[in-house]
Design a protein around this motif. Structure first.
Motif, PDB file in Angstrom:
ATOM      1  N   THR A 109       0.822  -1.209   0.000  1.00  0.00           N
ATOM      2  CA  THR A 109       0.000   0.000   0.000  1.00  0.00           C
ATOM      3  C   THR A 109       0.857   1.261   0.000  1.00  0.00           C
ATOM      4  O   THR A 109       0.550   2.228  -0.693  1.00  0.00           O
ATOM      5  CB  THR A 109      -0.970  -0.003   1.196  1.00  0.00           C
ATOM      6  OG1 THR A 109      -1.780  -1.175   1.113  1.00  0.00           O
ATOM      7  CG2 THR A 109      -1.866   1.212   1.178  1.00  0.00           C
ATOM      8  N   ALA A 110       1.955   1.281   0.746  1.00  0.00           N
ATOM      9  CA  ALA A 110       2.831   2.453   0.783  1.00  0.00           C
ATOM     10  C   ALA A 110       3.463   2.702  -0.589  1.00  0.00           C
ATOM     11  O   ALA A 110       3.615   3.850  -1.010  1.00  0.00           O
ATOM     12  CB  ALA A 110       3.921   2.283   1.834  1.00  0.00           C
TER      13      ALA A 110
ATOM     14  N   TYR B   6       0.783   4.169  -2.783  1.00  0.00           N
ATOM     15  CA  TYR B   6       0.576   5.559  -2.408  1.00  0.00           C
ATOM     16  C   TYR B   6       1.688   6.447  -2.972  1.00  0.00           C
ATOM     17  O   TYR B   6       1.430   7.493  -3.556  1.00  0.00           O
ATOM     18  CB  TYR B   6       0.524   5.679  -0.882  1.00  0.00           C
ATOM     19  CG  TYR B   6       0.430   7.101  -0.393  1.00  0.00           C
ATOM     20  CD1 TYR B   6      -0.789   7.759  -0.365  1.00  0.00           C
ATOM     21  CD2 TYR B   6       1.564   7.796   0.006  1.00  0.00           C
ATOM     22  CE1 TYR B   6      -0.880   9.073   0.064  1.00  0.00           C
ATOM     23  CE2 TYR B   6       1.484   9.109   0.446  1.00  0.00           C
ATOM     24  CZ  TYR B   6       0.262   9.742   0.467  1.00  0.00           C
ATOM     25  OH  TYR B   6       0.177  11.041   0.881  1.00  0.00           O
TER      26      TYR B   6
ATOM     27  N   PHE C 251       4.156   8.224   4.546  1.00  0.00           N
ATOM     28  CA  PHE C 251       2.985   7.353   4.609  1.00  0.00           C
ATOM     29  C   PHE C 251       3.010   6.525   5.892  1.00  0.00           C
ATOM     30  O   PHE C 251       1.972   6.318   6.529  1.00  0.00           O
ATOM     31  CB  PHE C 251       2.941   6.438   3.378  1.00  0.00           C
ATOM     32  CG  PHE C 251       1.745   5.534   3.338  1.00  0.00           C
ATOM     33  CD1 PHE C 251       0.527   6.006   2.882  1.00  0.00           C
ATOM     34  CD2 PHE C 251       1.829   4.213   3.753  1.00  0.00           C
ATOM     35  CE1 PHE C 251      -0.591   5.179   2.836  1.00  0.00           C
ATOM     36  CE2 PHE C 251       0.732   3.387   3.717  1.00  0.00           C
ATOM     37  CZ  PHE C 251      -0.479   3.870   3.255  1.00  0.00           C
ATOM     38  N   SER C 252       4.194   6.075   6.293  1.00  0.00           N
ATOM     39  CA  SER C 252       4.297   5.249   7.504  1.00  0.00           C
ATOM     40  C   SER C 252       3.903   6.027   8.761  1.00  0.00           C
ATOM     41  O   SER C 252       3.557   5.427   9.778  1.00  0.00           O
ATOM     42  CB  SER C 252       5.720   4.697   7.659  1.00  0.00           C
ATOM     43  OG  SER C 252       6.631   5.724   8.026  1.00  0.00           O
TER      44      SER C 252
ATOM     45  N   LYS D  21       1.354   8.162   8.880  1.00  0.00           N
ATOM     46  CA  LYS D  21      -0.080   8.443   8.856  1.00  0.00           C
ATOM     47  C   LYS D  21      -0.838   7.515   9.805  1.00  0.00           C
ATOM     48  O   LYS D  21      -0.400   6.411  10.090  1.00  0.00           O
ATOM     49  CB  LYS D  21      -0.635   8.274   7.434  1.00  0.00           C
ATOM     50  CG  LYS D  21      -0.133   9.314   6.452  1.00  0.00           C
ATOM     51  CD  LYS D  21      -0.719   9.044   5.073  1.00  0.00           C
ATOM     52  CE  LYS D  21      -0.315  10.111   4.096  1.00  0.00           C
ATOM     53  NZ  LYS D  21      -1.056  11.344   4.270  1.00  0.00           N
TER      54      LYS D  21
ATOM     55  N   LYS E 274      -4.307   6.092   6.131  1.00  0.00           N
ATOM     56  CA  LYS E 274      -3.731   5.091   5.223  1.00  0.00           C
ATOM     57  C   LYS E 274      -4.815   4.358   4.439  1.00  0.00           C
ATOM     58  O   LYS E 274      -4.567   3.869   3.344  1.00  0.00           O
ATOM     59  CB  LYS E 274      -2.914   4.072   6.010  1.00  0.00           C
ATOM     60  CG  LYS E 274      -1.632   4.616   6.569  1.00  0.00           C
ATOM     61  CD  LYS E 274      -0.906   3.542   7.362  1.00  0.00           C
ATOM     62  CE  LYS E 274       0.354   4.086   7.998  1.00  0.00           C
ATOM     63  NZ  LYS E 274       1.041   3.062   8.799  1.00  0.00           N
TER      64      LYS E 274
END
Length: 136
Positions: A31-32, A35, A114-115, A117, A122
């Protein structure tokens, strides 16, 4: 009726003006990466971990109607399997082009951000829709 052994439930809708929405019941390990490198301003992605397929469908249809109303856009009809595959082919070409244009350093910074969030952040990517819907 889906049993408990299904792997993933994903529902997608495409609209005119290059808008789309994808609703999924599982968050993938990549997912990261998605993104940071593959998100599009007009592609909304919603993850609802633990949702049943019916709950996922209900929330997808609700957001879909809001998008139609807020953006004044129409749902694109899926008229054949060939149309589906052609749309998928075009998407993959665009995806490849986005990857080639993206700075690896900038992408890595976005992955790190992102990590940081919250899970809610997320699990929802609204892109340009968040800004445009607020104007309504």
């Amino acid at each position: 009726m889906l049993g408990k052994d299904y792997i993933l439930c994903a529902i997608a809708s495409d609209f005119e003006k290059e808008w789309s929405i994808s609703s999924r019941d599982k968050v993938h390990q990549t997912t990261a990466i998605t993104y940071a490198f593959l998100r599009r301003p007009k592609a909304i992605i919603i993850y609802k971990p633990g949702a049943t397929p019916q709950e996922l469908l209900d929330s997808h249809l609700e957001l879909r109607q809001k998008m139609i109303r807020n953006l004044n856009i129409e749902l694109l009809p899926l008229t054949s399997l060939e149309d589906y595959f052609e749309g998928s082919r075009k998407y993959r070409i665009e995806q490849k082009q986005r990857l080639w244009r993206k700075s690896i350093i900038f992408g890595m910074v976005e992955m790190w951000l992102f990590s940081l969030k919250s899970p809610e952040q997320k699990y929802q990517w609204f892109g340009d829709y968040a800004r445009l819907a607020r104007k309504q």
